[in-house]
Design a protein around this motif. Structure first.
Motif, mmCIF file in Angstrom:
data_model
loop_
_atom_site.group_PDB
_atom_site.id
_atom_site.type_symbol
_atom_site.label_atom_id
_atom_site.label_comp_id
_atom_site.label_asym_id
_atom_site.label_seq_id
_atom_site.Cartn_x
_atom_site.Cartn_y
_atom_site.Cartn_z
ATOM 1 N N MET A 197 36.503 16.231 16.984
ATOM 2 C CA MET A 197 36.002 17.554 16.660
ATOM 3 C C MET A 197 36.804 18.072 15.467
ATOM 4 O O MET A 197 38.020 18.120 15.521
ATOM 5 N N ASP A 198 36.095 18.457 14.417
ATOM 6 C CA ASP A 198 36.769 18.983 13.234
ATOM 7 C C ASP A 198 36.657 20.511 13.188
ATOM 8 O O ASP A 198 36.118 21.134 14.112
ATOM 9 N N ASP A 199 37.171 21.112 12.120
ATOM 10 C CA ASP A 199 37.163 22.573 11.999
ATOM 11 C C ASP A 199 35.749 23.145 11.986
ATOM 12 O O ASP A 199 35.506 24.218 12.537
ATOM 13 N N ILE A 200 34.814 22.443 11.353
ATOM 14 C CA ILE A 200 33.429 22.935 11.315
ATOM 15 C C ILE A 200 32.830 22.920 12.721
ATOM 16 O O ILE A 200 32.167 23.874 13.130
ATOM 17 N N ASP A 201 33.091 21.860 13.494
ATOM 18 C CA ASP A 201 32.613 21.806 14.881
ATOM 19 C C ASP A 201 33.187 22.967 15.696
ATOM 20 O O ASP A 201 32.479 23.582 16.494
ATOM 21 N N ARG A 202 34.470 23.271 15.479
ATOM 22 C CA ARG A 202 35.103 24.382 16.194
ATOM 23 C C ARG A 202 34.448 25.710 15.817
ATOM 24 O O ARG A 202 34.209 26.565 16.670
ATOM 25 N N LYS A 203 34.149 25.892 14.533
ATOM 26 C CA LYS A 203 33.488 27.124 14.092
ATOM 27 C C LYS A 203 32.093 27.234 14.695
ATOM 28 O O LYS A 203 31.690 28.295 15.162
ATOM 29 N N ARG A 253 25.024 18.292 14.425
ATOM 30 C CA ARG A 253 26.371 18.470 14.986
ATOM 31 C C ARG A 253 26.302 19.003 16.414
ATOM 32 O O ARG A 253 27.056 18.558 17.284
#
Length: 150
Positions: free
Chosen positions: A1-7, A37
């Motif tokens: 999970m990257d920052d975009i997934d977290r957002k 995603r």
């Protein structure tokens, strides 16, 4: 999970009905890329469900109780977990460290129902001892994603 997934997960936690194009604009992706995603996050189990944050009092469940439960010696722990998962009043059940076995969150229609649930746990042969705490109010409740995650 990257920052975009977290957002994306944080935006969905705040409003699961938010448009894919709106989410995409917030994270710098196309709607189709956001959709891809979200599907991947669901497949991985990072997104478990899309839910409604309903007002418990409006649903006739104004009483919020937390019950510390210590299982009696010889109690079937797996059966207790199944009982808790199936019980309609149990909102959450956490296996914890310390002197207690579990912390159980209950939503109930009336104070007398707390006693009923405890009697059901006793009748199943699970309860060694318990301590019940009633919430007077809930200034913060229902966050689906930790505040720091988004």
């Amino acid at each position: 999970m990257d920052d975009i997934d977290r957002k994306i997960t944080g935006l969905l936690a705040a409003d699961a009905r938010r448009a894919l194009a709106d989410i995409g604009a917030a994270v710098g992706l196309s709607a189709s890329a956001v959709n891809d995603r979200i599907r991947r996050l669901q497949a991985q189990g990072a997104i478990r469900a899309f839910t409604v944050d309903a007002d418990p009092a409006a649903l006739g469940l104004p009483v919020l109780a937390f019950v510390w439960v210590s299982l009696r010696d010889g109690a079937d722990e797996s059966a207790f977990r199944s009982f808790a998962a199936a019980h309609p009043a149990v909102m959450e059940c956490h296996h914890v460290t310390g002197p207690w076995s579990y912390l159980v969150k209950l939503r109930l229609p009336a104070l007398a129902a707390v006693e009923t649930v405890l009697a059901e746990i006793k009748a199943q042969g699970f309860l060694g001892r318990s301590e019940t705490i009633l919430a007077l109010s809930s200034p913060v409740e229902g966050a689906h994603v930790p505040k720091g995650a988004a």
